[in-house]
Design a protein around this motif. Structure first.
Motif, PDB file in Angstrom:
ATOM      1  N   SER A 154      -2.791  17.347   0.026  1.00 27.66           N
ATOM      2  CA  SER A 154      -3.529  16.423  -0.833  1.00 27.66           C
ATOM      3  C   SER A 154      -4.866  17.054  -1.180  1.00 27.66           C
ATOM      4  O   SER A 154      -5.548  17.592  -0.310  1.00 27.66           O
ATOM      5  CB  SER A 154      -3.748  15.081  -0.127  1.00 27.66           C
ATOM      6  N   SER A 213      -8.319  16.939  -4.168  1.00 31.03           N
ATOM      7  CA  SER A 213      -8.952  16.454  -5.391  1.00 31.03           C
ATOM      8  C   SER A 213     -10.226  17.212  -5.695  1.00 31.03           C
ATOM      9  O   SER A 213     -10.977  17.584  -4.791  1.00 31.03           O
ATOM     10  CB  SER A 213      -9.257  14.950  -5.299  1.00 31.03           C
ATOM     11  N   ASP A 250     -13.341  16.423  -8.417  1.00 28.51           N
ATOM     12  CA  ASP A 250     -13.817  15.443  -9.397  1.00 28.51           C
ATOM     13  C   ASP A 250     -15.190  15.834  -9.892  1.00 28.51           C
ATOM     14  O   ASP A 250     -16.128  15.919  -9.105  1.00 28.51           O
ATOM     15  CB  ASP A 250     -13.895  14.045  -8.759  1.00 28.51           C
ATOM     16  N   LYS A 278     -25.164  -5.732  -0.499  1.00 29.27           N
ATOM     17  CA  LYS A 278     -24.551  -6.840  -1.218  1.00 29.27           C
ATOM     18  C   LYS A 278     -25.175  -8.164  -0.773  1.00 29.27           C
ATOM     19  O   LYS A 278     -25.473  -9.028  -1.604  1.00 29.27           O
ATOM     20  CB  LYS A 278     -23.046  -6.839  -0.945  1.00 29.27           C
ATOM     21  N   LEU A 325     -28.859  -8.381  -2.231  1.00 24.96           N
ATOM     22  CA  LEU A 325     -28.868  -8.553  -3.688  1.00 24.96           C
ATOM     23  C   LEU A 325     -28.394  -9.952  -4.070  1.00 24.96           C
ATOM     24  O   LEU A 325     -28.960 -10.585  -4.964  1.00 24.96           O
ATOM     25  CB  LEU A 325     -28.005  -7.476  -4.359  1.00 24.96           C
ATOM     26  N   ASN A 326     -27.364 -10.450  -3.376  1.00 29.43           N
ATOM     27  CA  ASN A 326     -26.871 -11.784  -3.698  1.00 29.43           C
ATOM     28  C   ASN A 326     -27.854 -12.870  -3.273  1.00 29.43           C
ATOM     29  O   ASN A 326     -28.072 -13.838  -4.007  1.00 29.43           O
ATOM     30  CB  ASN A 326     -25.493 -12.014  -3.081  1.00 29.43           C
ATOM     31  N   ALA A 372     -30.606 -12.849  -5.804  1.00 23.38           N
ATOM     32  CA  ALA A 372     -30.165 -13.394  -7.091  1.00 23.38           C
ATOM     33  C   ALA A 372     -30.054 -14.914  -7.041  1.00 23.38           C
ATOM     34  O   ALA A 372     -30.273 -15.599  -8.041  1.00 23.38           O
ATOM     35  CB  ALA A 372     -28.829 -12.776  -7.496  1.00 23.38           C
ATOM     36  N   ASP A 414     -15.199 -11.450   5.747  1.00 22.69           N
ATOM     37  CA  ASP A 414     -14.328 -11.772   4.608  1.00 22.69           C
ATOM     38  C   ASP A 414     -13.480 -10.565   4.215  1.00 22.69           C
ATOM     39  O   ASP A 414     -12.300 -10.709   3.885  1.00 22.69           O
ATOM     40  CB  ASP A 414     -15.178 -12.202   3.391  1.00 22.69           C
ATOM     41  N   ASP A 415     -14.090  -9.388   4.230  1.00 29.18           N
ATOM     42  CA  ASP A 415     -13.340  -8.179   3.875  1.00 29.18           C
ATOM     43  C   ASP A 415     -12.259  -7.889   4.912  1.00 29.18           C
ATOM     44  O   ASP A 415     -11.157  -7.463   4.569  1.00 29.18           O
ATOM     45  CB  ASP A 415     -14.284  -6.970   3.760  1.00 29.18           C
ATOM     46  N   ILE A 454     -10.648 -10.072   6.780  1.00 22.78           N
ATOM     47  CA  ILE A 454      -9.556 -11.036   6.604  1.00 22.78           C
ATOM     48  C   ILE A 454      -8.691 -10.659   5.405  1.00 22.78           C
ATOM     49  O   ILE A 454      -7.472 -10.732   5.451  1.00 22.78           O
ATOM     50  CB  ILE A 454     -10.114 -12.471   6.436  1.00 22.78           C
ATOM     51  N   ALA A 455      -9.345 -10.205   4.336  1.00 18.04           N
ATOM     52  CA  ALA A 455      -8.595  -9.842   3.132  1.00 18.04           C
ATOM     53  C   ALA A 455      -7.937  -8.470   3.273  1.00 18.04           C
ATOM     54  O   ALA A 455      -7.277  -8.006   2.344  1.00 18.04           O
ATOM     55  CB  ALA A 455      -9.520  -9.872   1.926  1.00 18.04           C
ATOM     56  N   LEU A 487      -9.364  -5.630   3.413  1.00 19.96           N
ATOM     57  CA  LEU A 487     -10.056  -4.594   2.648  1.00 19.96           C
ATOM     58  C   LEU A 487     -10.800  -3.677   3.588  1.00 19.96           C
ATOM     59  O   LEU A 487     -11.202  -4.074   4.678  1.00 19.96           O
ATOM     60  CB  LEU A 487     -11.053  -5.232   1.670  1.00 19.96           C
TER      61      LEU A 487
END
Lengths: 465, 465
Positions: A184, A186, A188, A424, A427-428, A431, A458-459, A461-462, A464
């Motif tokens: 593999s 790459s 870029d 994140k 910033l949130n 905002a 949350d990430d 659980i999802a 991610l």
């Protein structure tokens, strides 16, 4: 185990010469082949990354090989970013709220020379120059070289081969072209390239602008930066699109247009650079690329390290530091599994690759941040808040930049995940006007921490990463 | 504009033959060179992806060239996934809550033959077989071929060259090796490979298991799938690690071990596969890779399309559909800028690449989902809820799978961003017990939508993609 093993290292740049030094200290018979002339005897800088950012992760390696103080003598501390706007106003933005946390400007050539000198102190380390690797037969643990002094080719066998021959690695190319295993890979490229320029010292040898900062002229789509050198000069780098925008590398073709561009965009810098036009047309324009690949090793025969395994763009100031940290990580695995190269290589890649992948991605993020967000109000508000948190809660808060740069006991990947979630969160919260910036700092810290944990959860659980 | 232009297409697979047909319809002089023999005359399937999933994005292209009904006759609808557990219990999980949304199993050979027949109806389209492209001189718009029938090499000039020669594209290789421009390129292999097997029809020609589903035997680290063929057989594919786990492609070396593996893991499938051992050792084991690159075009001379530009792993059933959609998107750009190839190529890549990058990433996500999550309770709960939302609010809700597969009016990237946010919203709401699953479905829909918007907004503020 048998320390009489012959180790071949391809490339005596920063990573290769450090690796040679460390393996020499461990008692191996080390042969190093470098394609360039000996930089201690010939000036080969040629306008490409004359100085580099040196920080805590790199320093771990200097401690490991016992040359921390010698390297320190080559360093110029940079406490923060000095931002220059179009009107020539400047603002210093520290890298950390903790005074002992800063990065350094260091000469690539000076540091490389030191590492070569230290490596050669070991009689079991031999370094040869002007010998370019053309290909590696990884099945047979042998490499083909061209000797530029005699203009002949020769083959070199070894028990193990390390390729530290940089972003254009010949051994990596042999992995790719060999098609003997699933490789593999790459490469870029950014749409932007770079060109090195300079701010020369004053006639009395002084610095023409503030010495202890990394200067940035952020302009959204492009930027100029400058790092100090020990001789009073600054190495200046222009990062600019090859093709897009009013001014780009493709259309900056005459002294008039180059001067006009600097007059419009970097007037205060131009005033310090009477040599601009000469530098601009003397020095090459180079590309900015990221290289990732896997596997790094072939069985227990060969291993890619440093830029050969993971070349990154320069915007986090971590390229050299990551390569030095490679050697530290490799050394730790060697402590565990010395004598079994295949296991050493496998364990090393399994623990290390997630971190070099992370710093590659962080470096690209920072490209956009440096040319853009540092001049953006909400980013500056976040930055100010993080400085205050680091200053007031030095043991409880580190920004993403601090996690990556000064928290050398955690890996790049952990720094990235936590740092991005923090960014994140802040910033949130900003905002949403959910932070009372005039209020109690401790309650802000608690809110940021809670929100960061919620984002990470949350990430998770999802599913991610 | 001058329709007497000569267009050379390299590769007469699914994408190349569709492109030839479309450009033939538009009046160009089209020459197609294919390295394999004519599959209408010689059986060349050789155990690799005999059938494929065909769905709405692919069908857009069939409508464009006016052969929707002919293709429909080749299709076997698959309404959902039929999951098989280790005990042989099965569960049908529909692809959508809307009855008219399903995917199809289609024969690669049958579809390719139809496209070749349709293309050859145009006298301005000529297709040659047994001519393998060796390299492309993109500067001169000329390609070098080897004619396997005469064993000679020849050069072919054209006004424009399209390479639709698949994941191992010769033209892409010429871009890479040529080093005439900055070519970003990646090839990424999964740790798993695949092997095609079969469930043959009964003696009376019937299907041995349920026809109208994509069968899956998910086992966490590996899986088996089966798609129906028109002749009553199923093409079965085993996805398995090359090296890791108790059973892997490297250690499945004897009939006894292969049979033992299937007895332990896929007993109900084994009962339908008396030919297992023969298939297993006759058919090749192949790798699973993703290819991305940029630029796809060189000036106005050459363009990569289909797998040559963006090869993806098969787990979203979108490989062929994405290549067909390439032709639809390209055709739309041609409507705007016909006569200026460089602009056509540039605009096409600028609009299309974000979407093919997205489907490449989605396909890898689905690899993990199919072998793992489909057998996971929280995933099944989410799936059940989404089915109910699609059934009850057919115009207001589409799952990620539906957005990707059945919402062909939005691009893959938009489908990915919205679909991932929805997944994250539902999984987090379920984990927090924030949904009253026994309660009013409309209020659940509103909660999911609100949470999805909040996630997308948070990402926007944090500057995340």
């Amino acid at each position: 185990m048998d320390k009489q093993q012959n180790i071949l290292i391809i490339g005596a740049g920063l990573c290769g010469s450090l690796l040679a030094l460390r393996l020499g200290q461990r008692g191996y018979n080390v042969t190093v082949m470098e394609m360039r002339p000996d930089l201690r005897k010939v000036d080969i800088s040629a306008g490409r990354s004359i100085n580099l950012a040196f920080s805590d992760r790199g320093n771990k390696a200097m401690k490991l090989v016992g040359i921390e103080e010698k390297v320190n003598a080559l360093c110029i501390p940079m406490n923060g970013r000095m931002l220059h706007d179009k009107e020539g106003n400047t603002m210093l933005s520290n890298y950390s709220g903790r005074d002992h946390e800063y990065i350094n400007s260091i000469s690539r050539g000076g540091l490389n020379a030191l590492l070569l000198d230290e490596a050669e102190k070991h009689e079991n380390v031999k370094i040869f120059f002007n010998r370019k690797c053309k290909s590696v037969n990884f099945d047979k643990t042998a490499a083909l070289f061209k000797d530029y002094t005699t203009n002949t080719e020769f083959k070199e066998d070894a028990d193990v081969i390390f390729a530290t021959d940089g972003a254009g690695s010949a051994m990596r190319n042999s992995y790719y072209l060999g098609k003997k295993f699933l490789f593999s890979f790459s490469q870029d490229y950014l749409t932007h390239g770079y060109k090195e320029l300079s701010i020369l010292p004053t006639e009395t040898g002084d610095y023409k602008t503030y010495k202890n900062a990394l200067h940035i002229w952020p302009r959204g789509d492009f930027m100029l930066i400058a790092l100090p050198n020990l001789d009073g000069s600054f190495t200046v780098t222009l990062f600019l699109s090859f093709k897009e925008g009013k001014y780009n590398f493709n259309n900056l073709t005459t002294p008039e247009i180059v001067t006009e561009f600097f007059q419009e965009e970097f007037q205060d810098a131009l005033a310090l650079m009477p040599n601009l036009v000469n530098d601009f047309f003397e020095n090459p324009t180079a590309a900015l690329g990221t290289v990732k690949c896997s596997p790094w090793h072939y069985q227990g025969n060969t291993l890619l390290m440093g830029d050969a395994a993971h070349a990154i763009v320069p915007f986090y100031g971590q390229g050299m530091n990551a390569s030095f940290e490679d050697v530290v990580e490799f050394d730790a695995v060697l402590d565990q599994h010395d004598g079994d190269w295949e296991t050493v290589f496998k364990v090393y890649e399994a623990t290390r690759k997630k971190d070099t992948d992370a710093i590659a991605d962080l470096a690209i993020d920072n490209f956009h941040e440096m040319k853009n967000h540092v001049a953006n109000p909400i980013f500056q508000e976040k930055r100010k808040l993080e400085m205050a948190l680091e200053k007031n809660f030095p043991n409880e808060y580190s920004s993403k930049y601090s996690l990556v740069t000064f928290n050398e006991t955690i890996g790049y990947r952990e720094a990235m995940l936590r740092g991005r979630a923090q960014d994140k969160a802040i910033l949130n919260l900003l905002a949403e006007n959910a932070l009372n910036l005039a209020g109690d700092l401790k309650s802000i810290l608690d809110k940021v921490k809670k929100e960061t944990e919620a984002i990470l959860e949350d990430d998770r659980i999802a599913g991610l990463k």
